[in-house]
Design a protein around this motif. Structure first.
Motif, PDB file in Angstrom:
ATOM      1  N   SER A  63      24.935-103.776 -64.896  1.00  0.00           N
ATOM      2  CA  SER A  63      25.076-102.315 -64.805  1.00  0.00           C
ATOM      3  C   SER A  63      25.514-101.880 -63.416  1.00  0.00           C
ATOM      4  CB  SER A  63      23.770-101.616 -65.194  1.00  0.00           C
ATOM      5  OG  SER A  63      22.728-101.948 -64.298  1.00  0.00           O
ATOM      6  N   HIS A  66      29.095-101.227 -62.625  1.00  0.00           N
ATOM      7  CA  HIS A  66      29.684 -99.992 -63.145  1.00  0.00           C
ATOM      8  C   HIS A  66      29.202 -98.739 -62.425  1.00  0.00           C
ATOM      9  CE1 HIS A  66      31.502-102.264 -66.352  1.00  0.00           C
ATOM     10  NE2 HIS A  66      30.344-102.856 -66.542  1.00  0.00           N
ATOM     11  N   SER A  67      28.075 -98.843 -61.717  1.00  0.00           N
ATOM     12  CA  SER A  67      27.568 -97.679 -60.989  1.00  0.00           C
ATOM     13  C   SER A  67      26.624 -98.116 -59.872  1.00  0.00           C
ATOM     14  CB  SER A  67      26.813 -96.739 -61.928  1.00  0.00           C
ATOM     15  OG  SER A  67      26.255 -95.660 -61.189  1.00  0.00           O
ATOM     16  N   TRP A  90      22.866 -86.757 -64.781  1.00  0.00           N
ATOM     17  CA  TRP A  90      23.907 -87.446 -65.539  1.00  0.00           C
ATOM     18  C   TRP A  90      24.235 -86.685 -66.818  1.00  0.00           C
ATOM     19  CZ3 TRP A  90      26.004 -92.614 -65.052  1.00  0.00           C
ATOM     20  CH2 TRP A  90      25.711 -93.216 -63.827  1.00  0.00           C
ATOM     21  N   ASP A  94      28.387 -89.854 -69.918  1.00  0.00           N
ATOM     22  CA  ASP A  94      28.486 -90.797 -68.809  1.00  0.00           C
ATOM     23  C   ASP A  94      27.426 -91.900 -68.912  1.00  0.00           C
ATOM     24  OD1 ASP A  94      30.653 -89.390 -67.768  1.00  0.00           O
ATOM     25  OD2 ASP A  94      29.367 -88.149 -66.503  1.00  0.00           O
ATOM     26  N   ASP A  97      28.575 -94.208 -71.661  1.00  0.00           N
ATOM     27  CA  ASP A  97      29.660 -95.069 -71.173  1.00  0.00           C
ATOM     28  C   ASP A  97      29.127 -96.194 -70.295  1.00  0.00           C
ATOM     29  OD1 ASP A  97      31.468 -93.455 -72.531  1.00  0.00           O
ATOM     30  OD2 ASP A  97      32.166 -92.414 -70.715  1.00  0.00           O
ATOM     31  N   LEU A  98      28.165 -95.882 -69.436  1.00  0.00           N
ATOM     32  CA  LEU A  98      27.554 -96.905 -68.580  1.00  0.00           C
ATOM     33  C   LEU A  98      26.853 -97.968 -69.422  1.00  0.00           C
ATOM     34  CD1 LEU A  98      26.529 -98.090 -65.858  1.00  0.00           C
ATOM     35  CD2 LEU A  98      24.627 -96.472 -66.020  1.00  0.00           C
ATOM     36  N   THR A 102      28.104-101.889 -69.860  1.00  0.00           N
ATOM     37  CA  THR A 102      27.181-102.948 -69.463  1.00  0.00           C
ATOM     38  C   THR A 102      26.905-103.891 -70.625  1.00  0.00           C
ATOM     39  OG1 THR A 102      26.171-101.500 -67.820  1.00  0.00           O
ATOM     40  CG2 THR A 102      24.904-103.428 -68.493  1.00  0.00           C
TER      41      THR A 102
END
Length: 150
Positions: A63, A66-67, A90, A94, A97-98, A102
């Motif tokens: 994860s 991605h962020s 958030w 979003d 999508d995360l 992942t």
């Protein structure tokens, strides 16, 4: 009750889903968002512990690709899901999508990160295939992630 999930009627939820469980504003204005990422139907099914353990390791590692706002991904004691803690506020899409990105990475993984005695308290208790099965099942239900109750 003081714990948010203790106030949730677990008989009315329909897993799998992702829901905002808590939003904390800290004294200096920072915000932490806590999401209930529910993989299994409470009081009906649960995830096997070695799959939970492996998914925890895999999600925690992947994860963050991605962020930079991922704080934690912690398993629930009931073995039905995880709490995803994120820095800031958030939008639902979003978060979805995360999680999807992942879990897609997890499907392509060839090993469970840190699944050894040096980096893990129970390094032998993992299953990559089990974690990938859980990820695959959750991803297949993405269209319903926003629906928490029937």
């Amino acid at each position: 009750m003081n714990v948010e999930s203790f106030n949730l009627d677990h008989r009315t939820v329909v897993a799998p889903y992702i829901r905002l469980a808590d939003l904390k504003e800290l004294p200096h204005g920072d915000v932490i968002s806590k999401f209930d990422v529910r993989f299994a139907q409470p009081n009906v099914a649960h995830l096997e512990m070695d799959a939970v353990h492996s998914l925890e390791h895999l999600f925690a590692e992947h994860s963050r690709n991605h962020s930079g706002r991922v704080l934690d991904f912690s398993p629930m004691g009931c073995q039905t899901g995880f709490y995803l803690m994120l820095e800031g506020r958030w939008e639902e899409q979003d978060v979805h999508d995360l999680v999807a990105a992942t879990l897609t990475d997890i499907l392509g993984a060839t090993e469970v990160p840190a699944a050894n005695e040096v980096q893990c308290g129970w390094g032998a208790h993992h299953t990559l295939a089990g974690a990938q099965d859980v990820a695959r099942t959750f991803l297949a239900a993405r269209d319903g992630w926003s629906t928490v109750t029937a």
